[in-house]
Design a protein around this motif. Structure first.
Motif, short mmCIF file in Angstrom:
data_model
loop_
_atom_site.label_atom_id
_atom_site.label_comp_id
_atom_site.label_asym_id
_atom_site.label_seq_id
_atom_site.Cartn_x
_atom_site.Cartn_y
_atom_site.Cartn_z
N PRO A 300 -36.40 66.77 42.47
CA PRO A 300 -35.78 66.71 43.80
C PRO A 300 -36.40 65.61 44.67
CG PRO A 300 -37.33 68.52 43.70
CD PRO A 300 -37.26 67.95 42.32
N ASP A 301 -35.54 64.95 45.46
CA ASP A 301 -36.05 63.98 46.43
C ASP A 301 -36.44 64.72 47.71
OD1 ASP A 301 -33.68 64.63 47.66
OD2 ASP A 301 -32.70 62.70 47.24
N GLU A 302 -36.74 63.97 48.77
CA GLU A 302 -37.18 64.60 50.01
C GLU A 302 -36.09 65.43 50.66
OE1 GLU A 302 -38.64 61.35 52.31
OE2 GLU A 302 -40.57 61.29 51.28
N ALA A 303 -34.83 65.14 50.29
CA ALA A 303 -33.72 65.93 50.82
C ALA A 303 -33.38 67.13 49.94
CB ALA A 303 -32.48 65.04 50.99
N GLY A 304 -34.10 67.26 48.81
CA GLY A 304 -33.86 68.38 47.91
C GLY A 304 -32.83 68.12 46.84
N ASN A 305 -32.34 66.88 46.72
CA ASN A 305 -31.35 66.53 45.71
C ASN A 305 -32.04 66.20 44.38
OD1 ASN A 305 -29.14 66.66 47.60
ND2 ASN A 305 -29.86 64.69 48.41
N ALA A 306 -31.53 66.76 43.29
CA ALA A 306 -32.11 66.51 41.97
C ALA A 306 -31.62 65.17 41.45
CB ALA A 306 -31.73 67.63 41.00
N LEU A 308 -34.33 62.32 40.94
CA LEU A 308 -35.46 61.43 40.72
C LEU A 308 -36.00 61.53 39.30
CD1 LEU A 308 -37.53 62.10 43.99
CD2 LEU A 308 -35.86 60.27 43.57
N THR A 309 -36.45 60.39 38.75
CA THR A 309 -37.18 60.41 37.49
C THR A 309 -38.62 60.83 37.78
OG1 THR A 309 -37.93 58.12 37.69
CG2 THR A 309 -35.79 58.49 36.63
N ILE A 310 -39.38 61.08 36.74
CA ILE A 310 -40.76 61.52 36.94
C ILE A 310 -41.59 60.43 37.62
CG2 ILE A 310 -41.53 60.79 34.63
CD1 ILE A 310 -43.34 63.29 34.64
N GLN A 311 -41.29 59.15 37.31
CA GLN A 311 -42.02 58.06 37.97
C GLN A 311 -41.70 58.02 39.47
OE1 GLN A 311 -40.48 57.67 35.02
NE2 GLN A 311 -42.03 56.89 33.60
N GLU A 312 -40.43 58.23 39.81
CA GLU A 312 -40.03 58.22 41.23
C GLU A 312 -40.59 59.44 41.96
OE1 GLU A 312 -35.71 55.95 40.63
OE2 GLU A 312 -35.87 58.13 40.47
N PHE A 313 -40.65 60.56 41.26
CA PHE A 313 -41.21 61.78 41.85
C PHE A 313 -42.69 61.59 42.15
CE2 PHE A 313 -42.85 66.23 41.31
CZ PHE A 313 -42.21 66.78 42.40
N LYS A 314 -43.39 60.94 41.24
CA LYS A 314 -44.81 60.68 41.45
C LYS A 314 -45.03 59.75 42.65
CE LYS A 314 -48.91 58.70 39.21
NZ LYS A 314 -49.42 57.99 38.01
N HIS A 317 -45.29 61.57 45.81
CA HIS A 317 -46.41 62.53 45.86
C HIS A 317 -47.66 61.86 45.29
CE1 HIS A 317 -43.76 65.92 46.88
NE2 HIS A 317 -42.93 65.48 45.96
N PRO A 318 -48.09 60.75 45.87
CA PRO A 318 -49.18 59.97 45.27
C PRO A 318 -50.53 60.67 45.25
CG PRO A 318 -48.68 59.16 47.48
CD PRO A 318 -47.62 60.17 47.14
N LYS A 319 -50.77 61.61 46.16
CA LYS A 319 -52.08 62.23 46.27
C LYS A 319 -52.11 63.66 45.73
CE LYS A 319 -53.51 59.46 50.26
NZ LYS A 319 -54.04 59.50 51.66
N GLU A 320 -50.97 64.11 45.18
CA GLU A 320 -50.89 65.48 44.67
C GLU A 320 -51.28 65.52 43.19
OE1 GLU A 320 -50.10 68.19 46.34
OE2 GLU A 320 -49.53 67.29 48.25
N ASN A 321 -51.60 66.73 42.71
CA ASN A 321 -51.79 66.94 41.28
C ASN A 321 -50.40 66.94 40.65
OD1 ASN A 321 -52.14 67.97 38.68
ND2 ASN A 321 -53.83 69.31 39.30
N ILE A 322 -49.98 65.76 40.20
CA ILE A 322 -48.59 65.56 39.79
C ILE A 322 -48.21 66.46 38.61
CG2 ILE A 322 -49.09 63.63 38.25
CD1 ILE A 322 -46.00 64.06 40.53
N ALA A 323 -49.15 66.67 37.68
CA ALA A 323 -48.83 67.51 36.52
C ALA A 323 -48.53 68.94 36.94
CB ALA A 323 -49.99 67.48 35.53
N ALA A 324 -49.32 69.46 37.88
CA ALA A 324 -49.08 70.83 38.36
C ALA A 324 -47.74 70.92 39.09
CB ALA A 324 -50.21 71.26 39.29
#
Length: 504
Positions: A300-306, A308-314, A317-324
């Protein structure tokens, strides 16, 4: 979908044929008495059924590795599928089988002592330090992560007490202490098979929903035909970075510290292929599932639409535990709210049940160093209490720092284990006068080539990685040159050693 099914089939075929070849080269003997019989102590040397040992071994070596590692690895693209398959069959399976079976032959000896017997006292001391550091780092990592996940599951509940990560950190720590000192069949032997089955069912559920989504045209599963080029920035080259990111799903030095635990419970050498090689292949399948799911899922993007690819999702969320985050998003979306909670609980249990056996392994390694038998509870506590203090203190260090250094230490440990196995196999084939022994003059090559490859990975990684020397992109050739020179030097030293052995 073609790549996914081909990879699954390749892993199964690898187990059936290459696993049997490895077993044949080792010359497993069903008539030889094992340490579970000859050294039974009702604490660590306890005979267990083979199916139970398999599930315990699988859960011991799995943890978050084949999930988080596979997710981080798929950032590099479909090349991750090749490494999971080839690594599991030709490197990880060989590494796990030989570390477990050589330990079994040596009376259940821990990894550093095995390395010392084959590679010398210098390697023994280095491996003692490296192994204990690795196990402390892993225990710390697998204590803080589940504490945070459980506190998030409890968020919004009526009992505020259980919403604190510190509360769960203490609860998990107390469990670790009990699992470390109690006999292996009291907690680990009883509950691990259940948790292991849960982890397998979670993987099957994710795989089923992924294939259904692909069949419905809702996602596009990554294929090798999409290209093997690196999908990461230039300062994170596919080699060697991907080969360290995906560790437990292909090859992991941590496994070598765990295999002796189950070697002390095995009652027949012919069970080794199913327990050690089979658990690694099963872990490879689990890693393959999560890599394919993460690479195919629309986040999902910031608007909640599905969309994004995993690279775009990361990127958002640059500072989050992306795997979790990826695990949570995939589980909630494909398995629903209840199924998502069960999946997260599966991840939590996998994490906790690797952390406690890591601490138990540390106790046994220190006991082997001190030649201190562990039948009496006070002897176990004399080793365990200092470990408890260190681990609890380390839990307050930033998780990302702990995990980064664990990754390199992990693969360096695998290098030493493979070199140890290579020397042991060579001596078995060229130094035995046992007429009943099946000779395979080049059998040592099954671990020799993986040892060379992982040495190249480990040396070049520490020179390129941000947590290492962090060479700039235009200087990566220096890392590869030093890595290659190290590999050539070790290969020459090994050949000189074989000539010396032949003269003897």
């Amino acid at each position: 979908m073609v790549t996914f099914f081909a990879a699954i089939i390749a892993l199964i075929v690898g187990y059936l044929f290459y696993g049997r070849l490895v077993e044949k080269i080792f010359d497993a003997d069903s008539k030889r008495e094992t340490p579970a019989i000859t050294k039974a102590d009702s604490v660590d040397y306890v005979a267990l059924p083979a199916w139970r040992i398999f599930l315990i071994q699988f859960l011991n070596i799995a943890g978050l590795g084949p999930i988080f590692g596979a997710i981080l690895g798929i950032f590099y693209g479909p090349a991750a599928f090749l490494w999971i398959v080839l690594g599991s069959i030709f490197a990880g399976g060989v590494h796990d089988y030989l570390s477990g079976m050589i330990s079994l032959r040596k009376g259940g000896l821990s990894l550093p002592e095995m390395v010392g017997e084959e590679l010398g006292s210098g390697a023994r001391y280095f491996m003692r330090i490296l192994s204990i550091v690795l196990l402390v780092l892993l225990t710390t990592s697998f204590m803080t992560s589940p504490a945070l996940l459980i506190s998030k599951l409890c968020a919004g509940g009526s009992i505020e007490f259980f919403q604190s990560p510190m509360v769960w950190l203490v609860i998990i720590f107390v469990y670790y202490a009990l699992a470390t000192v109690l006999p292996i069949d009291k907690i680990i032997g009883r509950f691990y098979p259940v948790f292991g089955a849960m982890l397998l069912m979670m993987g099957i559920g994710i795989a089923a929903m992924m294939l259904y989504a692909d069949w419905q045209g809702q996602i596009h599963m990554l294929e090798l035909s999409d290209g093997l080029h690196n999908r990461q920035p230039a300062d994170l080259p596919l080699f060697p970075m991907m080969f360290v990111s995906i560790a437990c799903g292909a090859i992991s030095g941590f496994h070598g510290t765990q295999s002796p635990l189950m070697a002390r419970c095995t009652t027949n050498e012919r069970q080794g292929r199913h327990i050690f090689y089979g658990a690694m292949i099963t872990e490879g399948i689990l890693a393959l599932i999560w890599a394919a799911a993460a690479g195919s899922f629309q986040f999902p993007d910031e608007a909640g639409n599905a969309c994004l690819t995993i690279q775009e999702f990361k990127a958002i969320h640059p500072k989050e535990n992306i795997a979790a985050l990826v695990v949570n998003e995939i589980s909630q979306s494909w398995l629903g709210k209840v199924g998502g909670i069960i999946a997260v609980i599966g991840v939590i249990s996998a994490s906790i049940t690797s952390g406690d056996t890591a601490l138990r392994s540390a106790r046994l390694i220190i006991a082997d160093i001190l030649h201190l038998e562990q039948r009496a509870i006070w002897k176990r506590l004399s080793i365990s209490l200092p470990l408890f203090v260190i681990v609890f203190g380390m839990s307050f260090v930033d998780f990302n720092i702990v995990w980064r250094y664990f990754s390199w230490t992990n693969q360096t440990l695998a290098c030493f284990t493979l070199w140890m196995a290579t020397c042991w196999l060579y001596k078995q084939e060229h130094g035995t006068t046992d007429l009943s022994h099946t000779h395979h003059p080049l059998g040592y090559l099954i671990s020799f080539f993986p040892a060379l490859f992982m040495t190249m990975v480990s040396v070049s990684y520490i020179l390129i990685a941000p947590e290492g020397f962090h060479l700039p992109v235009d200087c990566h050739w220096i890392a590869y040159t030093i890595g290659l020179l190290t590999v050539v030097t070790l290969a020459v030293l090994f050949l000189c050693w074989t000539r010396k052995m032949a003269r003897k």
